[in-house]
Design a protein around this motif. Structure first.
Motif, short mmCIF file in Angstrom:
data_model
loop_
_atom_site.label_atom_id
_atom_site.label_comp_id
_atom_site.label_asym_id
_atom_site.label_seq_id
_atom_site.Cartn_x
_atom_site.Cartn_y
_atom_site.Cartn_z
N PHE A 1 0.83 -1.20 0.00
CA PHE A 1 0.00 0.00 0.00
C PHE A 1 0.86 1.25 0.00
N SER A 2 0.31 2.30 -0.56
CA SER A 2 0.94 3.62 -0.55
C SER A 2 0.10 4.55 0.31
N VAL A 3 0.71 5.63 0.77
CA VAL A 3 -0.02 6.64 1.52
C VAL A 3 0.41 8.01 1.01
N VAL A 4 -0.57 8.80 0.60
CA VAL A 4 -0.31 10.12 0.02
C VAL A 4 -0.82 11.19 0.97
N PRO A 5 0.07 12.06 1.49
CA PRO A 5 -0.39 13.18 2.33
C PRO A 5 -1.19 14.18 1.50
N THR A 6 -2.30 14.63 2.02
CA THR A 6 -3.11 15.66 1.38
C THR A 6 -3.47 16.71 2.43
N PRO A 7 -3.93 17.88 1.99
CA PRO A 7 -4.31 18.90 2.98
C PRO A 7 -5.37 18.43 3.97
N ASN A 8 -6.13 17.39 3.60
CA ASN A 8 -7.19 16.90 4.49
C ASN A 8 -6.77 15.68 5.31
N GLY A 9 -5.50 15.28 5.22
CA GLY A 9 -5.03 14.11 5.95
C GLY A 9 -4.16 13.24 5.06
N VAL A 10 -4.47 11.94 5.00
CA VAL A 10 -3.74 11.02 4.14
C VAL A 10 -4.72 10.13 3.40
N THR A 11 -4.29 9.63 2.25
CA THR A 11 -5.09 8.71 1.46
C THR A 11 -4.28 7.46 1.19
N TYR A 12 -4.83 6.29 1.54
CA TYR A 12 -4.17 5.02 1.29
C TYR A 12 -4.65 4.44 -0.04
N GLY A 13 -3.77 3.70 -0.69
CA GLY A 13 -4.13 3.04 -1.93
C GLY A 13 -3.21 1.87 -2.20
N PRO A 14 -3.62 0.93 -3.06
CA PRO A 14 -2.76 -0.21 -3.37
C PRO A 14 -1.57 0.20 -4.21
N GLN A 15 -0.45 -0.47 -4.01
CA GLN A 15 0.73 -0.24 -4.85
C GLN A 15 0.50 -0.95 -6.19
N PRO A 16 0.48 -0.20 -7.30
CA PRO A 16 0.19 -0.84 -8.60
C PRO A 16 1.28 -1.80 -9.08
N TYR A 17 2.51 -1.65 -8.57
CA TYR A 17 3.60 -2.51 -9.02
C TYR A 17 4.10 -3.41 -7.89
N THR A 18 3.20 -3.76 -6.98
CA THR A 18 3.61 -4.58 -5.85
C THR A 18 4.24 -5.90 -6.28
N ASP A 19 5.26 -6.32 -5.52
CA ASP A 19 5.87 -7.63 -5.75
C ASP A 19 5.83 -8.46 -4.47
N SER A 20 4.88 -8.14 -3.60
CA SER A 20 4.69 -8.91 -2.38
C SER A 20 4.23 -10.33 -2.73
N PRO A 21 4.59 -11.34 -1.95
CA PRO A 21 4.14 -12.70 -2.24
C PRO A 21 2.62 -12.79 -2.29
N ILE A 22 2.11 -13.73 -3.10
CA ILE A 22 0.68 -13.98 -3.16
C ILE A 22 0.40 -15.40 -2.71
N MET A 23 -0.78 -15.60 -2.12
CA MET A 23 -1.15 -16.89 -1.54
C MET A 23 -2.55 -17.27 -1.95
N GLN A 24 -2.76 -18.54 -2.24
CA GLN A 24 -4.09 -19.05 -2.55
C GLN A 24 -4.28 -20.38 -1.85
N VAL A 25 -5.52 -20.62 -1.40
CA VAL A 25 -5.89 -21.91 -0.81
C VAL A 25 -6.61 -22.73 -1.89
N ALA A 26 -6.28 -24.01 -1.97
CA ALA A 26 -6.94 -24.89 -2.93
C ALA A 26 -8.44 -24.87 -2.76
N HIS A 27 -9.19 -25.09 -3.85
CA HIS A 27 -10.65 -25.05 -3.79
C HIS A 27 -11.22 -26.04 -2.79
N ASP A 28 -10.54 -27.18 -2.62
CA ASP A 28 -11.03 -28.17 -1.66
C ASP A 28 -10.37 -28.02 -0.29
N GLY A 29 -9.56 -26.98 -0.10
CA GLY A 29 -8.96 -26.71 1.20
C GLY A 29 -7.89 -27.69 1.63
#
Length: 378
Positions: free
Chosen positions: A186-214
């Motif tokens: 996530f990113s955080v952008v300071p603005t005059p009204n506080g801060v705004t969070y948003g997803p990082q468009p180029y994230t390379d964080s690991p991804i995880m999935q659980v099998a459909h049958d668990g």
């Protein structure tokens, strides 16, 4: 008709063959009760029935193999069989489970889609390092994989170790399956009204999935390459006892992130913040703040998403290059490469196996439909 196939194109790396992909069914395109709104998650039952979550309506719609509407289940609320925040779907034998982070529970529905029961808890045991876990995924052995509702401020500008903890349905920790290093989410952008969070468009964080049958968990490590030399991404498959069934590295040729693409992303985010009335900040100052907070690697993340099939296949969506089509690498249950193929970038795949793909496509008015593609191995 073969929509798109890699059978005529050499694989970019490895020796995988191409598969033919043919469009053969559409669900949710007709007006009436079967018409789709925004689709959250999709799963396919053993009988071929496809289920799609509709977060805007807090319901689940089901369709047969030919895309004909069958029925809907659920409604908004906190009562039995109701949903506040529809998440992912999966199976425990012939019972459909539905993730509902808003109500901090998993709900179970029988083969007739009648509500059966729910599991709800909030655990802050030391094993989770004092990070509250709620039910995230129903596993095949009757346990539950926890889900950490992380405060966004804890995920900005730092690397955080997230443990994948199995719980009993009563919320007692049972074991740690694995852990992932979360970063650049996530990113955080300071603005005059506080801060705004948003997803990082180029994230390379690991991804995880659980099998459909668990029955297992798949983790993909995908750190963006720092140079043009050949790099590798990793795939790890772990069973419910914590045994590592696959732990392989897959070499690939890094794709540079074009400066014009990064500039376009910065400009788009700045324009959105400005149009949403983020105080009196000018677009120029917003662009400076956005660029400072964005993670912009020199090369594209090698895997942009992952889909698991009921047949054990692992589908990896590759680099988002901005081209009309995007590559997919398909692995078998042992991690061997089966195929490379390409699909339209706008086609959002939610389910795939050796015989079929179910994906969301939107028309010119952004109205979604679920499209089934027949897969023919070559």
């Amino acid at each position: 008709m073969c929509l798109l196939a890699a059978c005529d194109r050499p694989a970019r790396e490895g020796t995988a063959a191409g598969w033919a992909v043919t469009r053969d069914a559409v669900a949710g395109e007709d007006d009436g009760p079967g018409a789709l709104t925004v689709v959250g998650d999709v799963t396919v039952g053993a009988d071929g029935v496809v289920y799609a979550t509709q977060p805007q309506e807090s319901i689940i719609r089901s369709y047969d193999r030919q895309g004909r509407f069958l029925r809907e289940v659920g409604r908004e609320g906190e009562g039995p069989g109701e949903f506040d925040q529809l998440g992912e779907l999966g199976w425990r034998a012939d019972t459909l489970w539905v993730q509902d982070p808003g109500n901090r529970r998993i709900s179970f529905f029988g083969p007739d889609l009648r509500y059966v029961r729910s599991v709800s808890f909030t655990s802050e045991e030391p094993i989770t390092r004092d990070r509250p876990n709620i039910p995230g995924y129903a596993l095949a052995d009757g346990s539950v994989l926890g889900y950490w509702q992380a405060p966004l401020e804890q995920l900005v500008g730092r690397t955080v170790t997230d443990r994948l903890v199995r719980f009993t349905e009563a919320g007692e920790p049972a074991s740690v399956l694995d852990s992932v290093e979360l970063r650049n989410l996530f990113s955080v952008v300071p603005t005059p009204n506080g801060v705004t969070y948003g997803p990082q468009p180029y994230t390379d964080s690991p991804i995880m999935q659980v099998a459909h049958d668990g029955s297992f968990v798949v983790i993909v490590t995908r750190e963006a390459a720092k140079s043009a030399d050949r790099a590798a991404f990793g795939v790890r498959r772990v069973d419910l006892a914590g045994r590592v069934l696959i732990n392989r590295q897959y070499p690939y040729t890094p794709v540079p992130l074009a400066s014009r693409a990064a500039d376009s992303t910065v400009n788009a985010m700045s324009s959105t913040l400005s149009s949403n009335g983020m105080g009196r900040a000018s677009e120029a100052s917003l662009r400076r703040e956005v660029r400072k907070t964005l993670y912009i690697p020199s090369h594209l993340t090698p895997v942009s998403s992952m889909v698991l099939g009921r047949d054990g296949t692992i589908w990896l969506r590759r680099e988002r290059t901005g081209e009309p089509t995007i590559g997919w690498t398909v692995l078998d249950s042992a991690g061997a490469k089966l195929a490379d193929l390409r699909l339209p970038t706008s086609t959002m795949v939610h389910y795939a196996d050796r015989s079929q793909i179910w994906a969301v496509e939107q028309d010119s008015l952004d109205v979604p439909t679920l499209v089934r593609y027949r897969v023919t191995p070559r």
